[in-house]
Design an enzyme around this catalytic site. Structure first.
Site, PDB file in Angstrom:
ATOM      1  N   GLN A 166       9.491 -14.595  42.336  1.00 33.13           N
ATOM      2  CA  GLN A 166       8.151 -14.503  42.910  1.00 33.13           C
ATOM      3  C   GLN A 166       7.512 -13.142  42.610  1.00 33.13           C
ATOM      4  O   GLN A 166       8.182 -12.172  42.271  1.00 33.13           O
ATOM      5  CB  GLN A 166       8.213 -14.734  44.423  1.00 33.13           C
ATOM      6  CG  GLN A 166       8.598 -16.143  44.826  1.00 33.13           C
ATOM      7  CD  GLN A 166      10.073 -16.403  44.754  1.00 33.13           C
ATOM      8  OE1 GLN A 166      10.873 -15.491  44.672  1.00 33.13           O
ATOM      9  NE2 GLN A 166      10.449 -17.675  44.770  1.00 33.13           N
ATOM     10  N   TYR A 186      21.302 -18.531  31.273  1.00 35.59           N
ATOM     11  CA  TYR A 186      20.660 -19.626  31.996  1.00 35.59           C
ATOM     12  C   TYR A 186      21.148 -19.730  33.439  1.00 35.59           C
ATOM     13  O   TYR A 186      21.406 -20.798  33.958  1.00 35.59           O
ATOM     14  CB  TYR A 186      20.840 -20.954  31.233  1.00 35.59           C
ATOM     15  CG  TYR A 186      20.248 -20.854  29.853  1.00 35.59           C
ATOM     16  CD1 TYR A 186      18.891 -21.053  29.639  1.00 35.59           C
ATOM     17  CD2 TYR A 186      21.032 -20.473  28.758  1.00 35.59           C
ATOM     18  CE1 TYR A 186      18.327 -20.905  28.390  1.00 35.59           C
ATOM     19  CE2 TYR A 186      20.471 -20.324  27.490  1.00 35.59           C
ATOM     20  CZ  TYR A 186      19.120 -20.545  27.325  1.00 35.59           C
ATOM     21  OH  TYR A 186      18.558 -20.384  26.078  1.00 35.59           O
ATOM     22  N   GLN A 209      13.471 -23.308  39.032  1.00 36.68           N
ATOM     23  CA  GLN A 209      13.349 -24.390  39.999  1.00 36.68           C
ATOM     24  C   GLN A 209      11.912 -24.860  40.176  1.00 36.68           C
ATOM     25  O   GLN A 209      11.659 -26.038  40.392  1.00 36.68           O
ATOM     26  CB  GLN A 209      13.918 -23.932  41.349  1.00 36.68           C
ATOM     27  CG  GLN A 209      15.401 -23.650  41.280  1.00 36.68           C
ATOM     28  CD  GLN A 209      15.873 -22.723  42.382  1.00 36.68           C
ATOM     29  OE1 GLN A 209      15.068 -22.075  43.060  1.00 36.68           O
ATOM     30  NE2 GLN A 209      17.169 -22.647  42.570  1.00 36.68           N
ATOM     31  N   ALA A 441      11.532 -10.713  54.622  1.00 41.65           N
ATOM     32  CA  ALA A 441      12.714 -10.446  53.810  1.00 41.65           C
ATOM     33  C   ALA A 441      13.957 -11.120  54.371  1.00 41.65           C
ATOM     34  O   ALA A 441      14.187 -11.132  55.586  1.00 41.65           O
ATOM     35  CB  ALA A 441      12.937  -8.940  53.702  1.00 41.65           C
ATOM     36  N   ASP A 442      14.767 -11.642  53.457  1.00 43.51           N
ATOM     37  CA  ASP A 442      16.055 -12.236  53.802  1.00 43.51           C
ATOM     38  C   ASP A 442      17.211 -11.342  53.374  1.00 43.51           C
ATOM     39  O   ASP A 442      18.374 -11.672  53.605  1.00 43.51           O
ATOM     40  CB  ASP A 442      16.198 -13.611  53.152  1.00 43.51           C
ATOM     41  CG  ASP A 442      16.221 -13.512  51.632  1.00 43.51           C
ATOM     42  OD1 ASP A 442      15.219 -13.052  51.060  1.00 43.51           O
ATOM     43  OD2 ASP A 442      17.230 -13.891  51.013  1.00 43.51           O
ATOM     44  N   HIS A 474      10.205 -17.740  54.728  1.00 45.26           N
ATOM     45  CA  HIS A 474      11.177 -17.197  55.694  1.00 45.26           C
ATOM     46  C   HIS A 474      10.587 -16.772  57.030  1.00 45.26           C
ATOM     47  O   HIS A 474      11.193 -15.949  57.733  1.00 45.26           O
ATOM     48  CB  HIS A 474      11.925 -15.995  55.097  1.00 45.26           C
ATOM     49  CG  HIS A 474      12.572 -16.255  53.787  1.00 45.26           C
ATOM     50  ND1 HIS A 474      12.802 -15.262  52.853  1.00 45.26           N
ATOM     51  CD2 HIS A 474      13.043 -17.405  53.229  1.00 45.26           C
ATOM     52  CE1 HIS A 474      13.392 -15.788  51.790  1.00 45.26           C
ATOM     53  NE2 HIS A 474      13.540 -17.089  51.995  1.00 45.26           N
ATOM     54  N   GLU A 495      10.680 -21.310  51.267  1.00 43.36           N
ATOM     55  CA  GLU A 495      11.996 -21.465  51.862  1.00 43.36           C
ATOM     56  C   GLU A 495      11.884 -21.104  53.335  1.00 43.36           C
ATOM     57  O   GLU A 495      11.249 -20.099  53.684  1.00 43.36           O
ATOM     58  CB  GLU A 495      13.027 -20.569  51.174  1.00 43.36           C
ATOM     59  CG  GLU A 495      13.357 -21.015  49.771  1.00 43.36           C
ATOM     60  CD  GLU A 495      14.308 -20.065  49.069  1.00 43.36           C
ATOM     61  OE1 GLU A 495      14.988 -20.530  48.145  1.00 43.36           O
ATOM     62  OE2 GLU A 495      14.355 -18.875  49.429  1.00 43.36           O
ATOM     63  N   TYR A 498      16.346 -18.204  56.591  1.00 41.74           N
ATOM     64  CA  TYR A 498      17.783 -18.479  56.547  1.00 41.74           C
ATOM     65  C   TYR A 498      18.488 -18.134  57.845  1.00 41.74           C
ATOM     66  O   TYR A 498      19.493 -18.739  58.203  1.00 41.74           O
ATOM     67  CB  TYR A 498      18.452 -17.654  55.438  1.00 41.74           C
ATOM     68  CG  TYR A 498      17.893 -17.867  54.074  1.00 41.74           C
ATOM     69  CD1 TYR A 498      17.530 -19.140  53.640  1.00 41.74           C
ATOM     70  CD2 TYR A 498      17.719 -16.798  53.201  1.00 41.74           C
ATOM     71  CE1 TYR A 498      17.012 -19.340  52.384  1.00 41.74           C
ATOM     72  CE2 TYR A 498      17.206 -16.992  51.939  1.00 41.74           C
ATOM     73  CZ  TYR A 498      16.848 -18.255  51.529  1.00 41.74           C
ATOM     74  OH  TYR A 498      16.342 -18.454  50.279  1.00 41.74           O
TER      75      TYR A 498
END
Length: 598
Positions: A166, A186, A209, A441-442, A474, A495, A498
């Site tokens: 990102q 990869y 993704q 932030a994660d 998050h 996302e 977490y």
């Protein structure tokens, strides 16, 4: 051609993320790389008028084809910035028009590279502008905060590598060859964004993704993992979501490209302001000369780190625009943009930090403001709002001349404890949010369910707002809450947080969890294309999220190409949107999709 890997299981990715939070040791600024010394920051209470123009400071490196040792200078910056994910360094690498040979500009954190012509073809590098992931063991999921703009590339091997995540825009580029979006080997990759660019060869996302490409021209596109979205792209693959996972719009409803620095025929710096396009398709510079207007540098207050918010506001009150040179700016009050058509342009990821719970920047309900190219980093005292576009209740019609928010990124935690109730609020009508990453932030410093508490990512109250390239992740509650009428989003990546400690921590009344993207109950018209939400509840993998998306059951509320994914079975979704869509299945990391809602 390398083998295209199958859809990966990114649980491995986040284990690596949490185990390898990047070190952020402060490093001194590079010495001897400036073409001019930094001037002293003006004092906040100076009575006389502030000057426009001036030098760009020590961390803007300006090259021309005759500059000696360009590669050595590029390598020095890269060595400092390669793994400095939360460090203080900020750099802009600017190339005057001409042809350069044999360069490989490797880009690390907080590094921007750009040509200084009116057209990308004015500045040609026979070589590469490279992002890879050797610093992180071949994992590209943390290659944030860097950019390439306004250059023509002739890649040495025929294909340029741009393996990013990102907040790493690839804008206004002309690649006379192909583009590889995956790291060497990869490995995991999770980005990104291309706009106003021409890639003559094949673009290979490989392990990426998700990706969004806007208003560009490409030779071909190789594959897709979960979510590949195109709007206004000549050569884009046909609509086929979910197999392959392509969401394709022939045009972009409204777009206006990001302002950029260039040099005129006399060698003086100016800022070009591209014109608005409707139903755009292809690049804006196809004829070599873009449509728009320009301003001399004398119309900008050239800000240096250490300047006060009061001085920035004095400059704005004088009628100057702001050019934020690379560095970190601490604010004890909001930067207040009150004048129509004001430009606030950052170079090299200039970073605004509100120190005492204030907002970093506020925009009045006026036409045509352009915010571009800077990072807002939450301070340790909770800010109710970090960035506010338009005051509460803003209602003026800005359809003819909208405000644009482009490559403006928001971070809560990571570089240290930070808090904000809401990161970005859009109140002004017709605002275009064109590529943003709003991130609680994660990993890094100051990270924890309450340590970097941030309930809401982006809240849209204004009507007729368009988001193109919306990345929001998050947050403790809703990542996006959209209350305005007639909103549109093309591409959304999310996302969920977490670090939720348990099911009770995310319970939303009778609903299990807060949706990643919620359209308000009173909204009657809204539309979205190519939206994805992922969960990775690694603290408590038994957490269940009822859905990724929530919206009213109204004929005018429509979505196309939705998906949710459980990353390695760390938490589960019961549905995709409302009560529609199959649950995610165990540890398979296979998306559950909804082609159209309703």
């Amino acid at each position: 051609m390398p083998h295209t890997p199958p859809p990966e299981t990114p649980a491995v990715r986040r284990r690596a993320v949490l185990a390898a939070a990047a070190t952020a040791a402060a490093t001194p600024a590079l010495a001897g790389l400036s073409t001019a010394p930094a001037s002293a920051a003006p004092r906040a209470k100076r009575a006389r008028a502030l000057p426009g123009g001036g030098d760009l400071g020590p961390n803007v490196l300006v090259f021309d084809p005759s500059t000696p040792d360009i590669q050595a200078r590029l390598d020095t910056v890269f060595r400092q910035q390669e793994s400095a994910q939360f460090g203080p360094g900020r750099y802009a690498l600017l190339f005057r028009p001409g042809t350069y040979h044999g360069l490989n500009a490797q880009l690390g954190f907080y590094t921007s590279i750009a040509g200084l012509g009116l057209s990308p073809d004015d500045t040609t590098i026979n070589g590469d502008v490279t992002v890879d992931a050797g610093w992180f063991g071949g994992n590209a999921t943390q290659n944030f905060w860097r950019s390439a703009e306004n250059l023509a590339l002739v890649p040495v091997s025929g294909t340029n590598r741009w393996a990013v995540a990102q907040a790493a825009p690839f804008r206004r580029m002309h690649v006379r060859g192909g583009l590889n979006l995956a790291p060497s080997g990869y490995g995991w990759a999770s980005g990104g964004y291309i706009a106003d660019s021409r890639v003559e060869g094949e673009i290979g996302p490989y392990s990426q993704q998700q990706w969004y490409t806007r208003d560009s021209a490409i030779g071909s596109w190789l594959n897709g993992v979960w979510n590949m979205v195109f709007s206004g792209v000549e050569g884009a693959p046909a609509q086929s979501f979910p197999d392959p996972p392509y969401t394709t719009l022939a045009t972009t409803p409204v777009s206006r490209e990001k302002p950029f620095l260039y040099v005129d025929k006399g060698g003086a710096f100016r800022v070009f302001l591209p014109a608005k396009r409707t139903d755009a398709r292809g690049v804006s510079w196809g004829s070599g000369t873009p449509r728009g207007s320009s301003l001399p540098l004398s119309r900008f207050y050239v800000a240096k780190p250490g300047v006060s918010a009061a001085t920035l506001n004095q400059a704005l009150a004088q009628g100057l625009n702001l050019l934020l040179t690379p560095g970190i700016y601490h604010l004890d009050r909001p930067v207040q943009v009150n004048r129509a058509d004001t430009v606030v342009l950052g170079l090299g990821y200039a970073t605004l930090i509100p120190d005492n719970g204030v907002s970093a920047l506020k925009v009045a309900d006026v036409d045509g403001v352009r915010l571009a190219g800077f990072l807002v980093d939450a301070g340790p005292v909770n800010s109710p709002v970090l960035l506010e576009v338009g005051p509460r209740g803003a209602s003026r019609d800005h359809s003819a001349n909208p405000t644009t928010v482009q490559d403006v990124f928001v971070r809560i935690g990571g570089a240290g404890a930070g808090k904000a109730t809401t990161s970005m609020v859009i109140n002004s009508r017709h605002t275009i949010v064109d590529h943003t990453w709003v991130w609680r932030a994660d990993h890094g410093e100051g990270v924890g369910w309450e340590t970097n508490r941030a309930d809401y990512g982006v809240v849209v109250n204004g009507h007729d707002v368009l988001a193109t390239g919306l990345f929001v992740e998050h947050f403790n509650k809703y990542d996006v809450q959209w209350n305005g009428q007639r909103g549109r989003t093309i591409f959304f990546q999310n996302e969920k947080a977490y670090d939720a400690p348990n099911q009770a921590a995310i319970q939303n009344g009778s609903v299990k969890g807060y949706a990643a993207y919620k359209v308000g109950a009173g909204v009657t018209t809204h539309e979205g294309w190519g939206l994805g939400s992922y969960c990775y509840y690694n603290v408590d993998p038994t957490i269940v999220q009822h859905h990724g998306f929530a919206a009213p059951d109204a004929p005018g509320v429509k979505f196309h190409g939705l998906l949710v994914v459980s990353l390695g079975g760390q938490g589960q979704y019961e549905h995709v949107i409302n009560d529609l869509g199959a649950p995610t299945s165990g540890t398979s990391t296979v998306p559950s999709t909804v082609v159209a809602y309703p």
